[in-house]
Design an enzyme around this catalytic site. Structure first.
Site, PDB file in Angstrom:
ATOM      1  NE  ARG A   1      32.736  39.187  40.514  1.00  0.00           N
ATOM      2  CZ  ARG A   1      33.281  39.541  41.681  1.00  0.00           C
ATOM      3  NH1 ARG A   1      32.634  40.290  42.519  1.00  0.00           N
ATOM      4  NH2 ARG A   1      34.483  39.125  42.015  1.00  0.00           N
TER       5      ARG A   1
ATOM      6  CE1 TYR B   1      40.174  41.292  35.981  1.00  0.00           C
ATOM      7  CE2 TYR B   1      39.024  39.584  37.196  1.00  0.00           C
ATOM      8  CZ  TYR B   1      40.195  40.234  36.883  1.00  0.00           C
ATOM      9  OH  TYR B   1      41.381  39.841  37.468  1.00  0.00           O
TER      10      TYR B   1
ATOM     11  NE  ARG C   1      42.677  44.268  44.121  1.00  0.00           N
ATOM     12  CZ  ARG C   1      43.595  44.000  43.190  1.00  0.00           C
ATOM     13  NH1 ARG C   1      43.643  42.819  42.640  1.00  0.00           N
ATOM     14  NH2 ARG C   1      44.454  44.917  42.811  1.00  0.00           N
TER      15      ARG C   1
ATOM     16  CG  PHE D   1      38.332  44.106  55.655  1.00  0.00           C
ATOM     17  CD1 PHE D   1      37.278  44.875  55.151  1.00  0.00           C
ATOM     18  CD2 PHE D   1      38.096  42.738  55.857  1.00  0.00           C
ATOM     19  CE1 PHE D   1      36.038  44.300  54.846  1.00  0.00           C
ATOM     20  CE2 PHE D   1      36.865  42.161  55.561  1.00  0.00           C
ATOM     21  CZ  PHE D   1      35.838  42.936  55.052  1.00  0.00           C
TER      22      PHE D   1
HETATM   23  P1  NAD Z   1      46.582  46.296  39.288  1.00  0.00           P
HETATM   24  O1  NAD Z   1      45.352  47.034  38.929  1.00  0.00           O
HETATM   25  O2  NAD Z   1      47.383  46.765  40.440  1.00  0.00           O
HETATM   26  O3  NAD Z   1      47.561  46.198  38.035  1.00  0.00           O
HETATM   27  C1  NAD Z   1      47.120  46.217  36.710  1.00  0.00           C
HETATM   28  C2  NAD Z   1      48.058  47.127  35.929  1.00  0.00           C
HETATM   29  O4  NAD Z   1      47.668  47.126  34.550  1.00  0.00           O
HETATM   30  C3  NAD Z   1      47.982  48.586  36.398  1.00  0.00           C
HETATM   31  O5  NAD Z   1      49.289  49.098  36.574  1.00  0.00           O
HETATM   32  C4  NAD Z   1      47.250  49.305  35.261  1.00  0.00           C
HETATM   33  O6  NAD Z   1      47.587  50.666  35.160  1.00  0.00           O
HETATM   34  C5  NAD Z   1      47.675  48.469  34.071  1.00  0.00           C
HETATM   35  N1  NAD Z   1      46.741  48.527  32.936  1.00  0.00           N
HETATM   36  C6  NAD Z   1      45.405  48.362  32.959  1.00  0.00           C
HETATM   37  N2  NAD Z   1      44.915  48.447  31.718  1.00  0.00           N
HETATM   38  C7  NAD Z   1      45.963  48.668  30.887  1.00  0.00           C
HETATM   39  C8  NAD Z   1      46.087  48.852  29.489  1.00  0.00           C
HETATM   40  N3  NAD Z   1      45.025  48.830  28.660  1.00  0.00           N
HETATM   41  N4  NAD Z   1      47.329  49.072  28.965  1.00  0.00           N
HETATM   42  C9  NAD Z   1      48.427  49.113  29.776  1.00  0.00           C
HETATM   43  N5  NAD Z   1      48.358  48.945  31.111  1.00  0.00           N
HETATM   44  C10 NAD Z   1      47.138  48.724  31.662  1.00  0.00           C
HETATM   45  O7  NAD Z   1      46.149  44.775  39.489  1.00  0.00           O
HETATM   46  P2  NAD Z   1      46.968  43.517  40.002  1.00  0.00           P
HETATM   47  O8  NAD Z   1      46.291  43.030  41.214  1.00  0.00           O
HETATM   48  O9  NAD Z   1      48.410  43.788  40.048  1.00  0.00           O
HETATM   49  O10 NAD Z   1      46.658  42.482  38.851  1.00  0.00           O
HETATM   50  C11 NAD Z   1      47.608  42.173  37.830  1.00  0.00           C
HETATM   51  C12 NAD Z   1      47.043  41.091  36.926  1.00  0.00           C
HETATM   52  O11 NAD Z   1      46.776  39.917  37.679  1.00  0.00           O
HETATM   53  C13 NAD Z   1      45.734  41.500  36.251  1.00  0.00           C
HETATM   54  O12 NAD Z   1      45.735  41.019  34.919  1.00  0.00           O
HETATM   55  C14 NAD Z   1      44.691  40.773  37.051  1.00  0.00           C
HETATM   56  O13 NAD Z   1      43.559  40.469  36.278  1.00  0.00           O
HETATM   57  C15 NAD Z   1      45.423  39.520  37.481  1.00  0.00           C
HETATM   58  N6  NAD Z   1      44.847  38.973  38.721  1.00  0.00           N
HETATM   59  C16 NAD Z   1      45.057  39.614  39.918  1.00  0.00           C
HETATM   60  C17 NAD Z   1      44.459  39.090  41.069  1.00  0.00           C
HETATM   61  C18 NAD Z   1      44.662  39.723  42.418  1.00  0.00           C
HETATM   62  O14 NAD Z   1      44.116  39.218  43.400  1.00  0.00           O
HETATM   63  N7  NAD Z   1      45.441  40.766  42.565  1.00  0.00           N
HETATM   64  C19 NAD Z   1      43.660  37.942  40.985  1.00  0.00           C
HETATM   65  C20 NAD Z   1      43.467  37.352  39.746  1.00  0.00           C
HETATM   66  C21 NAD Z   1      44.081  37.860  38.616  1.00  0.00           C
HETATM   67  N1  UDP Z   2      34.302  42.668  50.333  1.00  0.00           N
HETATM   68  C1  UDP Z   2      33.778  43.093  51.537  1.00  0.00           C
HETATM   69  N2  UDP Z   2      34.058  44.355  51.969  1.00  0.00           N
HETATM   70  C2  UDP Z   2      34.862  45.206  51.290  1.00  0.00           C
HETATM   71  C3  UDP Z   2      35.421  44.768  50.060  1.00  0.00           C
HETATM   72  C4  UDP Z   2      35.111  43.489  49.603  1.00  0.00           C
HETATM   73  O1  UDP Z   2      33.058  42.358  52.214  1.00  0.00           O
HETATM   74  O2  UDP Z   2      35.077  46.335  51.773  1.00  0.00           O
HETATM   75  C5  UDP Z   2      33.994  41.302  49.877  1.00  0.00           C
HETATM   76  C6  UDP Z   2      33.560  41.190  48.420  1.00  0.00           C
HETATM   77  O3  UDP Z   2      32.169  41.409  48.282  1.00  0.00           O
HETATM   78  C7  UDP Z   2      33.955  39.762  48.112  1.00  0.00           C
HETATM   79  C8  UDP Z   2      35.211  39.532  48.956  1.00  0.00           C
HETATM   80  O4  UDP Z   2      35.192  40.543  49.958  1.00  0.00           O
HETATM   81  O5  UDP Z   2      32.966  38.862  48.543  1.00  0.00           O
HETATM   82  C9  UDP Z   2      36.499  39.647  48.162  1.00  0.00           C
HETATM   83  O6  UDP Z   2      36.439  40.861  47.426  1.00  0.00           O
HETATM   84  P1  UDP Z   2      37.611  41.366  46.491  1.00  0.00           P
HETATM   85  O7  UDP Z   2      37.076  42.528  45.723  1.00  0.00           O
HETATM   86  O8  UDP Z   2      38.837  41.554  47.284  1.00  0.00           O
HETATM   87  O9  UDP Z   2      37.907  40.133  45.511  1.00  0.00           O
HETATM   88  P2  UDP Z   2      36.974  39.271  44.523  1.00  0.00           P
HETATM   89  O10 UDP Z   2      35.528  39.471  44.850  1.00  0.00           O
HETATM   90  O11 UDP Z   2      37.313  39.769  43.176  1.00  0.00           O
HETATM   91  O12 UDP Z   2      37.396  37.891  44.803  1.00  0.00           O
END
Ligand code: NAD
Ligand code: UDP
Length: 310
Positions: free
Chosen positions: A141, A144, A185, A190
């Site tokens: 991980r 990231y 995710r 689910f």
């Molecule tokens: P997502 O994957 O749907 O969106 C990310 C977007 O970035 C995509 O459209 C992808 O094509 C674009 N992208 C990736 N690499 C790129 C690059 N090098 N140049 C240009 N575009 C690029 O994810 P999301 O859930 O919408 O997440 C958006 C942001 O929020 C991310 O930075 C992520 O790390 C952060 N974030 C999201 C969550 C969550 O639960 N969704 C949690 C924590 C942080």
């Molecule tokens: N997870 C799971 N089954 C799935 C996908 C994810 O049990 O089909 C678990 C995963 O291992 C983690 C939690 O759900 O413990 C949340 O996962 P997600 O990828 O959504 O977010 P993150 O781990 O980045 O918080």
């Protein structure tokens, strides 16, 4: 009216953010390389007079004239960010350098979409911003987690050294319509499994926890973070309503009236066992609060996937 750049604007959170910023009367430039994002997420915005889409990879420099930058570009789900880990860390690090350089030249305010993953597998619970985290720097991980940590470092160094006007929000697990169906995710997995009546895959024994925030509340928090003058961050944004993965699976089976059985698979390495934001700072400094309960958010997300899956 402000001219606002949203990187990652064709992604899940980014597309909702673009929509809201346009609705608030701004001009929005969406930059995305479509690595995980999709044109479908923004196709309803393409005809908007003040919306512009640029296909671009932020690991390369970008020259625009803008007032604000929301830096969201980065693959965010483990299966996507682990597919090409070198690209993931380059996006966080080179991408941050390029966007901070752009902010420095244009004097734009720039907000970084950081993550709860900076806390790793936390030994402090719930997690306040003052906690430095517990991250494996060489694990699967790390591309990231460490990329996002390095991006935070870059933001604070550009602020101290070059006086760049930064904001850093630490996003906790967020869900809602426009999550990709194959995103991997937990909530999208689910719901899709439940709607298809195939087994629901819990990794581990399901006792580990997360706290899920509906996307509208997240977008609200990011905009409030950007628009206030009091604090540059980092500030946690998320819903502190913690739930175990097993309870979540049962909740989704109930809401979808699915026939799916729950099956257990092995827990991925370095998967955090507990996660819950301490949101006191967001409440005090941003006057932000959660407006959407997980259950109503899940209903909206299920409705969305019913349509997507036909
Ligand atoms: P997502 O994957 O749907 O969106 C990310 C977007 O970035 C995509 O459209 C992808 O094509 C674009 N992208 C990736 N690499 C790129 C690059 N090098 N140049 C240009 N575009 C690029 O994810 P999301 O859930 O919408 O997440 C958006 C942001 O929020 C991310 O930075 C992520 O790390 C952060 N974030 C999201 C969550 C969550 O639960 N969704 C949690 C924590 C942080
Ligand atoms: N997870 C799971 N089954 C799935 C996908 C994810 O049990 O089909 C678990 C995963 O291992 C983690 C939690 O759900 O413990 C949340 O996962 P997600 O990828 O959504 O977010 P993150 O781990 O980045 O918080």
């Amino acid at each position: 009216m402000k001219r606002i750049l949203v990187t990652g604007g064709a992604g899940f959170i980014g597309s909702h953010l673009c929509e809201r910023l346009l609705a608030e009367g701004n001009e929005v430039i969406c930059v995305d390389n479509f690595y995980t994002g999709s044109k479908k997420n923004i196709e309803h915005l393409l005809d908007h007079h003040y919306f512009e889409l640029i296909r671009h990879d932020i690991t390369f420099p970008l020259y625009l004239e803008i007032d604000r930058i929301y830096n969201l570009a980065c693959p965010a789900s483990p299966i996507h960010y682990q597919r090409d880990p070198v690209f993931t860390i380059k996006t966080s690090v080179h991408g941050a350098i390029n966007m901070l350089g752009l902010a420095k030249r244009t004097k734009a305010r720039i907000l970084q979409a950081s993550t709860s993953e900076v806390y790793g597998n936390p030994q402090v619970h719930p997690q306040p911003e003052s906690y430095w985290g517990h991250v494996n720097p060489i694990g699967t991980r790390a591309c990231y987690d460490e990329g996002k940590r390095a991006a935070e470092t870059l933001f604070f160094d550009y602020h101290r050294q070059h006086n760049v006007d930064i904001r850093v929000g630490r996003i906790f697990n967020t869900f809602g319509p426009r999550m990709a169906e194959d995103d991997g995710r937990v909530i999208s997995n689910f719901i899709v499994q439940a709607l298809r009546n195939v087994p629901i895959t819990i990794y581990g024994d399901g006792s580990h926890t997360r706290s899920f925030c509906y996307v509208n509340d997240m977008v609200d928090g990011l905009i409030k973070m950007m628009n206030q003058e009091e604090i540059i961050g980092p500030v946690n944004i998320g819903n502190p309503d913690e739930i175990s993965i097993k309870q979540l699976a049962e909740e989704i089976v109930r809401l979808t009236q699915s026939q799916s059985k729950i099956v257990y698979e092995s827990l991925p390495s370095d998967d955090p066992m507990r996660r819950k934001p301490d949101v006191s700072l967001a409440q005090d400094k941003l006057a932000w609060k959660v407006n959407n309960h997980r259950l109503s958010g899940l209903r909206n997300t299920i409705d969305y996937f019913v349509k997507v899956l036909g």
